[in-house]
Write an enzyme that holds these catalytic residues in place. Structure first.
Site, short mmCIF file in Angstrom:
data_model
loop_
_atom_site.label_atom_id
_atom_site.label_comp_id
_atom_site.label_asym_id
_atom_site.label_seq_id
_atom_site.Cartn_x
_atom_site.Cartn_y
_atom_site.Cartn_z
N PHE A 29 37.17 31.57 45.48
CA PHE A 29 37.51 32.46 44.38
C PHE A 29 38.94 32.17 43.92
O PHE A 29 39.63 31.34 44.52
CB PHE A 29 37.37 33.93 44.79
CG PHE A 29 35.99 34.32 45.22
CD1 PHE A 29 34.91 34.15 44.37
CD2 PHE A 29 35.76 34.84 46.48
CE1 PHE A 29 33.63 34.50 44.76
CE2 PHE A 29 34.49 35.20 46.89
CZ PHE A 29 33.42 35.04 46.01
N ARG A 51 49.57 42.54 36.26
CA ARG A 51 48.34 42.84 37.00
C ARG A 51 47.77 41.55 37.60
O ARG A 51 47.85 40.49 36.99
CB ARG A 51 47.28 43.44 36.06
CG ARG A 51 47.59 44.85 35.60
CD ARG A 51 47.42 45.86 36.71
NE ARG A 51 47.61 47.22 36.23
CZ ARG A 51 48.78 47.85 36.20
NH1 ARG A 51 49.87 47.22 36.62
NH2 ARG A 51 48.85 49.09 35.76
N ARG A 56 36.33 35.80 39.79
CA ARG A 56 35.15 35.47 40.61
C ARG A 56 34.15 34.63 39.84
O ARG A 56 33.30 33.97 40.42
CB ARG A 56 34.51 36.78 41.08
CG ARG A 56 33.22 36.64 41.84
CD ARG A 56 32.71 38.02 42.24
NE ARG A 56 31.31 37.97 42.64
CZ ARG A 56 30.89 37.66 43.86
NH1 ARG A 56 31.77 37.34 44.79
NH2 ARG A 56 29.61 37.66 44.15
N PRO A 134 36.04 46.16 36.10
CA PRO A 134 37.04 45.70 35.14
C PRO A 134 38.47 46.10 35.47
O PRO A 134 39.41 45.58 34.85
CB PRO A 134 36.57 46.34 33.82
CG PRO A 134 35.77 47.52 34.24
CD PRO A 134 35.10 47.11 35.51
N GLU A 162 24.32 27.69 52.03
CA GLU A 162 25.11 28.83 51.57
C GLU A 162 25.11 29.96 52.61
O GLU A 162 25.59 31.06 52.35
CB GLU A 162 24.56 29.36 50.25
CG GLU A 162 24.79 28.41 49.08
CD GLU A 162 24.39 29.00 47.74
OE1 GLU A 162 23.91 30.16 47.72
OE2 GLU A 162 24.56 28.31 46.72
#
Length: 207
Positions: A29, A51, A56, A134, A162
């Site tokens: 990420f 901020r 992702r 968000p 994975e």
């Protein structure tokens, strides 16, 4: 505020000025730092705000539903971050997967459905897309419902490379909603998906 004003605000990218961006971490990420200013409701502009944004990427989420049997197909897998707020790390979820930069969301939805449940849908319908968190992440979910034959859903699925270990469950819709109400199902995409189906059940079954 009038509806027309809300619609105008929806498109108001001119209300924010991004001053700088900087990548703080990049691995599986990515974490970026943003410095920006924005318009204030009281008029004028804010001071510079800093901020961090968790980058992702975007994802699909798929609700497999059998309108004949009135059942949904859920998957169960381990989710380590759940340890922070619950005693259980085994979550019941909808099918989901990340979208690579060059991929088409609808194709990813069908692929993830096959990988995680072994099912091929007779129909796949886009419902909408929404921001997951968000306040701290740019991730957007593309939400689909898939018409499936629930009688064919069984077994353990996932990709070994994975580290996926995914168990399939076929659940009566009313039982799934009871688990939402009790808190047994407590992850956002699954709650949103099942509640959407509850609101649109007649339309989906007739279609």
């Amino acid at each position: 505020m009038k509806d027309s004003e809300l619609i105008e605000q929806f498109n108001a990218k001119s209300d924010i000025e991004v001053i700088s961006t900087k990548t703080l971490y990049k691995g599986f990420f990515q974490l970026d730092e943003y410095k920006f200013k924005h318009k204030l409701f009281s008029g004028g502009w804010s001071e510079v705000v800093t901020r961090e944004v968790f980058e992702r990427g975007n994802a699909v989420v798929v609700l497999p539903y059998d309108p004949i049997t009135h059942q949904v197909v859920l998957i169960e897998q381990i989710r380590l971050p759940a340890l922070a707020t619950t005693n259980s790390v085994w979550l019941l979820e909808l099918v989901a997967g990340m979208i690579a930069a060059d991929e088409i969301p609808a194709e990813v939805a069908e692929r993830e459905l096959m990988e995680e449940t072994g099912l091929k849908a007779s129909e796949v319908h886009l419902v909408n897309s929404y921001l997951a968190t968000p306040g701290g992440s740019s991730e957007r979910y593309h939400f689909y419902w898939a018409k499936v034959d629930a009688s064919k859903a069984e077994g353990i699925h996932g990709l070994d490379y994975e580290h996926e270990d995914i168990k399939v469950h076929v659940v009566d819709f009313d039982a799934a909603m009871a688990m939402v109400n009790s808190g047994r199902i407590d992850n956002a995409s699954t709650v949103i998906g099942l509640q959407w189906l509850a609101l649109n059940l007649d339309t989906v079954r007739q279609a």
